[in-house]
Scaffold this active site. Sequence first.
Site, mmCIF file in Angstrom:
data_model
loop_
_atom_site.group_PDB
_atom_site.id
_atom_site.type_symbol
_atom_site.label_atom_id
_atom_site.label_comp_id
_atom_site.label_asym_id
_atom_site.label_seq_id
_atom_site.Cartn_x
_atom_site.Cartn_y
_atom_site.Cartn_z
ATOM 1 N N HIS A 1 -5.854 -24.988 -22.587
ATOM 2 C CA HIS A 1 -6.126 -26.411 -22.380
ATOM 3 C C HIS A 1 -4.861 -27.201 -22.030
ATOM 4 C CE1 HIS A 1 -10.111 -25.627 -23.716
ATOM 5 N NE2 HIS A 1 -9.798 -25.447 -24.981
ATOM 6 N N ASP B 1 -12.933 -17.417 -23.091
ATOM 7 C CA ASP B 1 -13.040 -18.288 -24.256
ATOM 8 C C ASP B 1 -14.305 -19.132 -24.112
ATOM 9 O OD1 ASP B 1 -10.922 -19.567 -26.476
ATOM 10 O OD2 ASP B 1 -12.308 -21.063 -25.658
ATOM 11 N N HIS C 1 -14.584 -22.229 -24.406
ATOM 12 C CA HIS C 1 -14.271 -23.548 -23.867
ATOM 13 C C HIS C 1 -13.691 -23.449 -22.454
ATOM 14 C CE1 HIS C 1 -13.896 -24.056 -28.341
ATOM 15 N NE2 HIS C 1 -14.805 -24.979 -28.039
ATOM 16 N N ASP D 1 -13.904 -16.897 -29.903
ATOM 17 C CA ASP D 1 -14.667 -17.990 -30.492
ATOM 18 C C ASP D 1 -16.124 -18.011 -30.033
ATOM 19 O OD1 ASP D 1 -13.901 -18.684 -27.942
ATOM 20 O OD2 ASP D 1 -12.897 -20.545 -28.508
ATOM 21 N N TYR E 1 -11.536 -18.168 -34.369
ATOM 22 C CA TYR E 1 -11.119 -18.721 -35.654
ATOM 23 C C TYR E 1 -12.016 -18.290 -36.810
ATOM 24 C CZ TYR E 1 -8.702 -21.547 -32.237
ATOM 25 O OH TYR E 1 -7.943 -21.947 -31.159
#
Length: 317
Positions: free
Chosen positions: A139, A175, A177, A256, A295
């Site tokens: 990001h 990922d 995201h 994730d 996580y």
Amino acid sequence: MLVIEQRPGPRAVQPWVLDRGGRRMQAHDHTRRLSALREGLVRHPGVRAATATASSREVERTLLALHEPGYLRALRQCKSDTPVLMAEFAAPGMAPDTPVCAEVAAAAIEGVRAAIGAGREILEGARFAYALCGPPGHHAGPDWLGGCCYLNNAAAAVQTLRDGGLGPVGILDLDIHYPNGTAAIAARMADTRLHSLHAWPVVNVPSQTAQPCTEREQVVEFGESPSESDYLEAAASSIDALAASAAVLVVSLGYDTVAGDPHGEWSFSPQIFAGLGRLLAASGLPVCVVQEGGYALDSLAECSYAFASGLLEEESS
């Protein structure tokens, strides 16, 4: 496969981040996360670990190729032990959500050092390499941070490969995201292509839908948790498309997507990562893996072991 670890020292410990409503929520990026990932990776007999050795000069040269000097200077000048928001460096159109403190900023630099090390391992002839980085980086854009990311580790691996004469580079982000930072940086690299598989709505762009930065970027958005078979089919399609023109793959790997992740919303089992590893190995290309999110601390070792097992399956048989 060699896993390049960060040097001992600053820790990527974030006590909080802001949610979409601007409220503080507990962050989950800390040293236990990297320890769990390492435990799973080195459990595989085909994996060994080494500490990053790239020089500070090489790190600085790589960072300046990716990020704006003023942004890098601001991170280096952060001396506070107390996390503070730097609103001027929020992602375009987004409210600031990720605090900065001296230790986290220093840890981010060490993450870049590890990514450079993994890229160098590929340049030296390795088929696979893995940069175990924390905090994550996808990001982080040319002059912004967000989503627990400060410096772009995947882009650092890409830049290392390009500087070493290995390209074109295909970037695959797995990922949950959207990699808004990687997309912005890769748009400046004419010899790269980026594919991202991620959840919709996209929480880190104002439109909530990712708009490709160039014709070299492809986004695959899932409005709800896909089945594992559908996700693997989409990943296979992206890998095939990237492999058609790339000489090497850089994979931004987030765990994730697994069930129970506090920053995710999907329900994959850890075994899906064995399938992803097999698909990447079947591409026939060198693969440089860069750690992004993930996580669910109690599942991470199982996830990373599954990935290593799939990636190295043929070498182990």
